[in-house]
Design a protein around this motif. Structure first.
Motif, mmCIF file in Angstrom:
data_model
loop_
_atom_site.group_PDB
_atom_site.id
_atom_site.type_symbol
_atom_site.label_atom_id
_atom_site.label_comp_id
_atom_site.label_asym_id
_atom_site.label_seq_id
_atom_site.Cartn_x
_atom_site.Cartn_y
_atom_site.Cartn_z
ATOM 1 N N ARG A 86 0.830 -1.212 0.000
ATOM 2 C CA ARG A 86 0.000 0.000 0.000
ATOM 3 C C ARG A 86 0.863 1.260 0.000
ATOM 4 N NH1 ARG A 86 -2.858 0.578 4.872
ATOM 5 N NH2 ARG A 86 -1.372 -0.825 5.884
ATOM 6 N N VAL A 87 0.241 2.370 -0.424
ATOM 7 C CA VAL A 87 0.869 3.693 -0.408
ATOM 8 C C VAL A 87 -0.127 4.686 0.168
ATOM 9 C CG1 VAL A 87 1.810 5.578 -1.794
ATOM 10 C CG2 VAL A 87 2.331 3.217 -2.405
ATOM 11 N N TYR A 141 -3.735 4.147 -1.464
ATOM 12 C CA TYR A 141 -3.689 3.295 -2.648
ATOM 13 C C TYR A 141 -3.191 1.885 -2.300
ATOM 14 C CZ TYR A 141 -3.802 7.772 -5.172
ATOM 15 O OH TYR A 141 -4.133 9.016 -5.631
ATOM 16 N N ILE A 143 -1.101 -1.348 -4.162
ATOM 17 C CA ILE A 143 -0.159 -1.580 -5.257
ATOM 18 C C ILE A 143 -0.540 -2.885 -5.953
ATOM 19 C CG2 ILE A 143 2.248 -1.890 -5.896
ATOM 20 C CD1 ILE A 143 3.021 -0.405 -3.358
ATOM 21 N N LEU A 221 -1.280 1.811 -9.202
ATOM 22 C CA LEU A 221 -1.879 2.175 -7.928
ATOM 23 C C LEU A 221 -3.390 2.201 -8.079
ATOM 24 C CD1 LEU A 221 0.456 5.084 -6.718
ATOM 25 C CD2 LEU A 221 0.547 2.660 -6.106
ATOM 26 N N GLU A 223 -6.818 3.094 -6.032
ATOM 27 C CA GLU A 223 -7.279 3.795 -4.835
ATOM 28 C C GLU A 223 -8.265 2.935 -4.061
ATOM 29 O OE1 GLU A 223 -8.899 8.194 -3.420
ATOM 30 O OE2 GLU A 223 -8.837 7.676 -5.552
#
Length: 264
Positions: A86-87, A141, A143, A221, A223
């Motif tokens: 995740r980001v 986000y 990945i 990415l 969301e």
């Protein structure tokens, strides 16, 4: 409002939440929403964008540090690639402050601008160039990796998304593209496999079929929410109180602050 504090001694940051969207609202507008409970088992990569360098204002630097400390640190030297799922993005937007004025008409037909805002129909928002406000947008986000160099029809079969082969004599007809197979949403070319700027060579095996070590894959990415848009209003030195280190609306000189402390 939203308060973010660092225990046990502070500081405390007070934000005014301007807009927000829940995770279910994000998924409702997506064609293929991402869903994975395993992705939540490990901390995300934290990205702070537009927060400046060493010459930034102290309250902006404090925001950046606070956001980074909200999540466990990721050691890039020891972390496993499969754990990076995740980001979280914190994007700072510095925009002019909108001042609302009220337009009224007197008995002579003249127009007057005042600071009142009782009549919403006559309100006007005017941006002042010398006053700026700090707005932070938060995005979350997941990945997603997709093998490249593989025909997308083969990729669907590898992922166990078996197409409708009822009108074909052999699966080879589907691979070479006879055009008789029933098309589905999965047949649409995926943008992450077409954009070469997203291609990377995996140093380890990554989640998803076909994402093996030394394999080239495309990263995307997706969301997953929630979304936040918030404005920094105040910074207090302590935990939920203490000296006001920053205020978006009230500015005081060092002498005024010293005089106020004497009164307290």
């Amino acid at each position: 409002n939203l308060r973010i504090a660092r225990p046990p001694a502070g500081p405390t940051l007070l934000f005014n939440v301007q807009k927000f969207s829940l995770c279910r609202q994000i998924k409702a507008v997506q064609r293929r929403p991402f869903s994975s409970k395993v992705a939540m088992d490990h901390p995300p990569i934290v990205v702070t964008n537009n927060f400046g360098d060493k010459d930034i204002a102290p309250h902006v630097k404090l925001m950046r540090i606070t956001f980074q400390k909200m999540f466990p640190a990721v050691n890039v030297a020891t972390v496993r690639l499969s754990d990076v799922r995740r980001v979280v993005l914190f994007n700072l937007i510095q925009q002019p402050v909108a001042v609302h004025t009220h337009t009224s008409t007197d008995a002579d037909g003249d127009t007057n601008d005042t600071g009142d805002n009782n009549d919403k129909n006559n309100n006007k928002a005017i941006s002042t160039s010398n006053a700026m406000e700090d707005v932070v947008e938060v995005r979350h986000y997941a990945i997603k990796a997709t093998p490249v160099g593989v025909d997308r029809k083969v990729r669907r079969v590898v992922r166990t998304k078996i197409p409708n082969l009822g009108k074909l004599n052999d699966i080879a007809e589907y691979i070479v593209g006879s055009g008789n197979a029933m098309s589905t949403a999965g047949d649409v070319s995926e943008s992450e496999a077409e954009d070469e700027t997203t291609h990377v060579v995996l140093s380890e095996k990554y989640t998803g079929k076909g994402n093996n070590k030394s394999q080239k894959s495309a990263l995307k990415l997706v969301e997953i929410g929630p979304r936040l848009r918030m404005k920094l209003v105040k910074v207090e030195r302590g935990l939920g109180g203490g000296d006001v280190m920053y205020h978006a609306f009230i500015k005081k000189t060092a002498a005024e602050v010293k005089a106020q402390k004497k009164k307290v």
